[in-house]
Write a protein that holds these residues in place. Structure first.
Motif, PDB file in Angstrom:
ATOM      1  N   SER A  20       0.659  -0.800  -0.203  1.00  0.00           N
ATOM      2  CA  SER A  20       0.470   0.213   0.136  1.00  0.00           C
ATOM      3  C   SER A  20       0.724   2.021   0.008  1.00  0.00           C
ATOM      4  O   SER A  20       0.623   2.411  -0.552  1.00  0.00           O
ATOM      5  N   THR A  21       1.818   1.591   0.778  1.00  0.00           N
ATOM      6  CA  THR A  21       3.250   2.282   0.147  1.00  0.00           C
ATOM      7  C   THR A  21       2.845   2.634  -1.137  1.00  0.00           C
ATOM      8  O   THR A  21       4.691   3.721  -0.907  1.00  0.00           O
ATOM      9  N   GLY A  22       3.632   1.580  -1.902  1.00  0.00           N
ATOM     10  CA  GLY A  22       3.575   1.163  -3.226  1.00  0.00           C
ATOM     11  C   GLY A  22       4.870   0.672  -3.445  1.00  0.00           C
ATOM     12  O   GLY A  22       5.657   0.654  -4.452  1.00  0.00           O
ATOM     13  N   GLY A  23       5.552  -0.333  -2.294  1.00  0.00           N
ATOM     14  CA  GLY A  23       6.225  -1.532  -2.487  1.00  0.00           C
ATOM     15  C   GLY A  23       8.165  -1.039  -1.989  1.00  0.00           C
ATOM     16  O   GLY A  23       7.805   0.175  -1.743  1.00  0.00           O
ATOM     17  N   VAL A  24       9.112  -2.293  -2.302  1.00  0.00           N
ATOM     18  CA  VAL A  24       9.975  -1.889  -1.901  1.00  0.00           C
ATOM     19  C   VAL A  24      10.767  -2.475  -2.754  1.00  0.00           C
ATOM     20  O   VAL A  24      10.599  -3.647  -3.437  1.00  0.00           O
ATOM     21  N   ASP A  25      12.247  -1.951  -2.961  1.00  0.00           N
ATOM     22  CA  ASP A  25      13.223  -2.358  -3.706  1.00  0.00           C
ATOM     23  C   ASP A  25      14.214  -4.235  -3.439  1.00  0.00           C
ATOM     24  O   ASP A  25      14.209  -4.794  -4.263  1.00  0.00           O
ATOM     25  N   GLU A  26      13.793  -4.048  -2.123  1.00  0.00           N
ATOM     26  CA  GLU A  26      14.519  -5.353  -1.268  1.00  0.00           C
ATOM     27  C   GLU A  26      14.265  -5.530  -0.354  1.00  0.00           C
ATOM     28  O   GLU A  26      13.628  -4.436   0.826  1.00  0.00           O
ATOM     29  N   TYR A  27      13.449  -6.667   0.433  1.00  0.00           N
ATOM     30  CA  TYR A  27      13.194  -7.098   1.996  1.00  0.00           C
ATOM     31  C   TYR A  27      14.455  -7.975   2.594  1.00  0.00           C
ATOM     32  O   TYR A  27      15.134  -9.142   2.009  1.00  0.00           O
ATOM     33  N   TRP A  28      14.661  -7.128   3.398  1.00  0.00           N
ATOM     34  CA  TRP A  28      16.080  -7.913   4.260  1.00  0.00           C
ATOM     35  C   TRP A  28      14.915  -8.612   5.311  1.00  0.00           C
ATOM     36  O   TRP A  28      13.965  -7.890   6.159  1.00  0.00           O
ATOM     37  N   ILE A  29      15.253  -9.597   5.586  1.00  0.00           N
ATOM     38  CA  ILE A  29      14.764 -10.676   7.059  1.00  0.00           C
ATOM     39  C   ILE A  29      14.834 -11.300   7.786  1.00  0.00           C
ATOM     40  O   ILE A  29      16.003 -11.797   7.638  1.00  0.00           O
ATOM     41  N   LEU A  30      14.847 -10.569   9.154  1.00  0.00           N
ATOM     42  CA  LEU A  30      16.001 -10.499   9.987  1.00  0.00           C
ATOM     43  C   LEU A  30      15.676 -12.024  11.157  1.00  0.00           C
ATOM     44  O   LEU A  30      16.089 -11.895  12.386  1.00  0.00           O
ATOM     45  N   LEU A  50       9.262 -13.684  -1.732  1.00  0.00           N
ATOM     46  CA  LEU A  50       9.537 -12.215  -2.065  1.00  0.00           C
ATOM     47  C   LEU A  50      10.830 -11.782  -3.447  1.00  0.00           C
ATOM     48  O   LEU A  50      11.402 -12.688  -3.203  1.00  0.00           O
ATOM     49  N   PRO A  51      10.618 -11.049  -4.186  1.00  0.00           N
ATOM     50  CA  PRO A  51      11.308 -11.026  -5.247  1.00  0.00           C
ATOM     51  C   PRO A  51      12.503  -9.583  -4.119  1.00  0.00           C
ATOM     52  O   PRO A  51      12.551  -9.201  -3.210  1.00  0.00           O
ATOM     53  N   ASN A  52      14.081 -10.058  -4.541  1.00  0.00           N
ATOM     54  CA  ASN A  52      15.453  -9.616  -3.913  1.00  0.00           C
ATOM     55  C   ASN A  52      15.059  -9.022  -2.491  1.00  0.00           C
ATOM     56  O   ASN A  52      14.817  -8.308  -1.856  1.00  0.00           O
ATOM     57  N   ALA A  53      14.454 -10.980  -1.702  1.00  0.00           N
ATOM     58  CA  ALA A  53      15.118 -10.994  -0.500  1.00  0.00           C
ATOM     59  C   ALA A  53      15.994 -11.349   0.230  1.00  0.00           C
ATOM     60  O   ALA A  53      16.649 -12.058  -0.447  1.00  0.00           O
ATOM     61  N   SER A  54      16.422 -10.789   1.036  1.00  0.00           N
ATOM     62  CA  SER A  54      17.657 -11.417   1.933  1.00  0.00           C
ATOM     63  C   SER A  54      17.352 -12.004   3.299  1.00  0.00           C
ATOM     64  O   SER A  54      16.473 -11.222   3.845  1.00  0.00           O
ATOM     65  N   PHE A  55      17.887 -12.866   4.024  1.00  0.00           N
ATOM     66  CA  PHE A  55      17.475 -13.382   5.170  1.00  0.00           C
ATOM     67  C   PHE A  55      18.889 -13.307   6.249  1.00  0.00           C
ATOM     68  O   PHE A  55      19.758 -13.889   5.890  1.00  0.00           O
TER      69      PHE A  55
END
Length: 209
Positions: A20-30, A50-55
């Motif tokens: 709803s905020t317009g999305g993000v370029d990357e996701y970092w999930i910790l 998720l696209p471009n996700a790091s964990f």
């Protein structure tokens, strides 16, 4: 985002809010993806798509795949038998989650999670993301009762300008000299008084963040 704990309902709410905020370029999930909640495999399926996700790995992810468990230990129960019901509940919960994750084909995915992620943002900001503190997925972490000396010992590193952590389920931010330290809070099991799921959006640009 951090500390989802098998709660796909809260995760869906957060992902919807991000869109709803317009999305993000990357996701970092910790870390802390699956233990405690009712839908560990649903959470992992959503996150992995998720696209471009790091964990990074959380302590409960380690418990699920190694057989380690949080307190109380059997020795604790021998000293204080009143802890036995809690020990039984912890063992049952993690055994169930381990079985679900294994049956769903996610065991190896959890086993191979890295401890940290670092990056350089546009503008040269050096950032580190980790579940609890540098080099650790457990321990005291960053919480409202942390004093400056504790935070400096755990988190201040000359290599980084910005650090994201989770683990303590409390959204909070402070500055330690040159370092901006941000606790993301948690998607699931947040602590009172604010029981909403929380996450952070970082806007990085050529002048900083």
């Amino acid at each position: 985002m951090s500390d989802i704990h098998g709660n796909s309902i809260a995760l869906d709410a957060v992902l919807s809010d991000i869109r709803s905020t317009g999305g993000v370029d990357e996701y970092w999930i910790l870390g802390d993806y699956v233990a405690i909640g009712p839908d560990p495999n649903g959470v992992l399926a959503r996150l992995s798509s998720l696209p471009n996700a790091s964990f990074t790995r959380g302590n409960t992810d380690r418990y699920v795949v190694t057989g380690e468990r949080p307190a109380p230990s059997l020795d604790d129960v021998k000293t204080n038998p009143a802890l036995l019901p809690r020990l039984v509940n912890v063992c049952r919960s993690f055994a169930w989650t381990q079985g679900m994750v294994t049956a769903g084909g996610w065991y190896d995915w959890l086993s191979n999670l890295p401890l940290e992620k670092d990056a350089v943002l546009p503008g040269g900001t050096r950032v580190l993301a980790v579940h609890a503190s540098p080099g650790r997925d457990d321990g005291p972490g960053y919480h409202p009762a942390s004093d400056t000396n504790e935070l400096t010992e755990l988190f201040l590193r000359t290599d980084y300008d910005l650090m994201f952590v989770g683990h303590t389920h409390t959204a909070i931010q402070t500055n330690l000299g040159h370092l901006t330290l941000v606790n993301l809070g948690s998607i699931s099991n947040p602590l009172p008084p604010d029981l909403r799921a929380s996450y952070v959006i970082c806007h990085a640009h050529s002048d900083g963040f």
